[in-house]
Design an enzyme around this catalytic site. Structure first.
Site, PDB file in Angstrom:
ATOM      1  N   CYS A  14       0.826  -1.212   0.000  1.00 43.14           N
ATOM      2  CA  CYS A  14       0.000   0.000   0.000  1.00 43.14           C
ATOM      3  C   CYS A  14       0.859   1.260   0.000  1.00 43.14           C
ATOM      4  CB  CYS A  14      -0.937   0.005   1.205  1.00 43.14           C
ATOM      5  SG  CYS A  14      -0.111  -0.224   2.776  1.00 43.14           S
ATOM      6  N   HIS A 119      -1.673   0.559   6.810  1.00 45.21           N
ATOM      7  CA  HIS A 119      -2.247   0.895   5.503  1.00 45.21           C
ATOM      8  C   HIS A 119      -2.063   2.378   5.202  1.00 45.21           C
ATOM      9  CE1 HIS A 119      -4.695   0.642   1.946  1.00 45.21           C
ATOM     10  NE2 HIS A 119      -5.505   1.591   2.399  1.00 45.21           N
ATOM     11  N   ASN A 134      -7.530   5.707  -2.606  1.00 44.08           N
ATOM     12  CA  ASN A 134      -7.242   4.530  -1.781  1.00 44.08           C
ATOM     13  C   ASN A 134      -7.103   3.304  -2.682  1.00 44.08           C
ATOM     14  OD1 ASN A 134      -7.155   2.496   0.158  1.00 44.08           O
ATOM     15  ND2 ASN A 134      -8.644   3.514   1.482  1.00 44.08           N
TER      16      ASN A 134
END
Length: 350
Positions: A14, A119, A134
């Site tokens: 991520c 994250h 995202n």
């Protein structure tokens, strides 16, 4: 939306997706971020060694795993910060005393980096609109200007750390395009996990249905509910077939009458105000023929009247007070349809 660069989640990369979505391109790979992490680890090791390589703290440091990366692909804030320094970008903690002294409205910023546990994701302004990039989403999510502050406050309430990206971001196609146009989004993109779960559920339902159908075809055994359904479907098909056959019969009778009388309308109504029994119809026909014969006897020889063709069933002329030609034909049609409908219903019940 298609011009916006949006890397979707792969493994635990991520941080890589966050940086590339921020810069709008494939600027960083796991190898490059790992190199930055190793460099930071080495700098930390050298600082610890200044206290002595034989010290307990140094030996403990060597035994601990790296705090800047792990085998899953996670990278620390230090790795992300050092990666952005290459582009002259700096991270400032949102709502920190340093940021509050600047008294800047979030709407006037250009981008944010958000982190919760392990994250990372980017919120960036492209053109004149804000987007949530995202990597866990199936696509970019449009955020209105009025919702931005509420969105950031909600993230903070959920435990996210938010960093403001200061500096000039590299030019990108999406930013240039969205300076000229504004986009609208009818449906919010789903989380990748939600989409995968939905697809999995659909596959499971499809498999279960196929298994039931195969079992029914193989054994020929149906439960009571399925048998009721089959009977209902069969009756429905019979009713449809009867309606179709009745409609075909009506059309056939209409076509046959078009060639025998010019006074009958092309579209014959389904119901008539005159309903005659076969006996009444026979008596009125006899009266009609008797009247025709009387007219033939009274007319001069040079003006003969046309005689009806009994074999063809055509009714030409005027019935006068007894019954018009159209009424007789309509009555015949009505009786024929009632007879056919009765026969079909009888066969259907059998």
């Amino acid at each position: 939306m298609e011009s916006i660069f949006h890397e979707k989640q792969e493994g635990s990369l991520c941080a890589q997706h966050c940086l590339n979505n921020l810069l709008q391109g494939e600027y960083f790979s796991p190898v490059e971020l790992s190199s930055i992490a190793h460099q930071l680890d080495e700098e930390e090791r050298m600082r610890m060694a200044e206290g002595g390589v034989t010290s307990e703290d140094y030996r403990t440091f060597l035994q601990q795993p790296s705090g800047n990366m792990d085998d899953s692909g996670f990278f620390s804030i230090q790795v992300i910060s050092n990666a952005l320094k290459v582009w002259g970008l700096e991270l400032i903690l949102f709502n920190s005393p340093e940021y509050q002294r600047l008294s800047i409205d979030p709407i006037n910023e250009r981008s944010f980096i958000c982190n919760y546990k392990e994250h990372w994701f980017t919120v960036r302004k492209l053109g004149k609109q804000w987007f949530n990039l995202n990597s866990l989403l199936t696509g970019p999510e449009l955020i209105s200007d009025t919702y931005l502050a509420l969105f950031l406050a909600q993230l903070q309430q959920e435990g996210y750390s938010i960093f403001v990206v200061k500096g000039d971001l590299p030019d990108c196609e999406a930013d240039q395009l969205l300076q000229m146009i504004r986009v609208q989004q009818m449906h919010r993109p789903k989380l990748i996990g939600e989409e995968l779960a939905q697809l999995k559920e659909q596959r499971v339902q499809k498999t279960d249905l196929e298994r039931v159908l195969e079992a029914n075809d193989g054994s020929g055994m149906l439960d009571e509910d399925e048998e009721d359904l089959q009977r209902a479907l069969a009756l429905s098909r019979q009713e449809i077939d009867l309606e179709d056959e009745e409609a075909d019969l009506r059309r056939a009778i209409q076509l046959s009458m078009q060639g025998t009388s010019r006074n009958i309308r092309q579209d014959i109504p389904q119901t008539s105000g005159t309903h005659l029994t076969s006996e009444e119809l026979r008596k009125r026909r006899e009266a009609y023929f008797e009247k025709q014969q009387q007219q033939q006897q009274q007319d001069p020889p040079g003006h003969p009247c046309e005689k009806p063709n009994a074999s063809s069933g055509a009714l030409d002329g005027d019935l006068g007070d007894a019954m018009s030609e159209e009424d007789m034909l309509q009555a015949a049609v009505t009786m024929s349809l009632e007879t056919v409908r009765s026969n079909f219903k009888t066969e259907g019940k059998k």
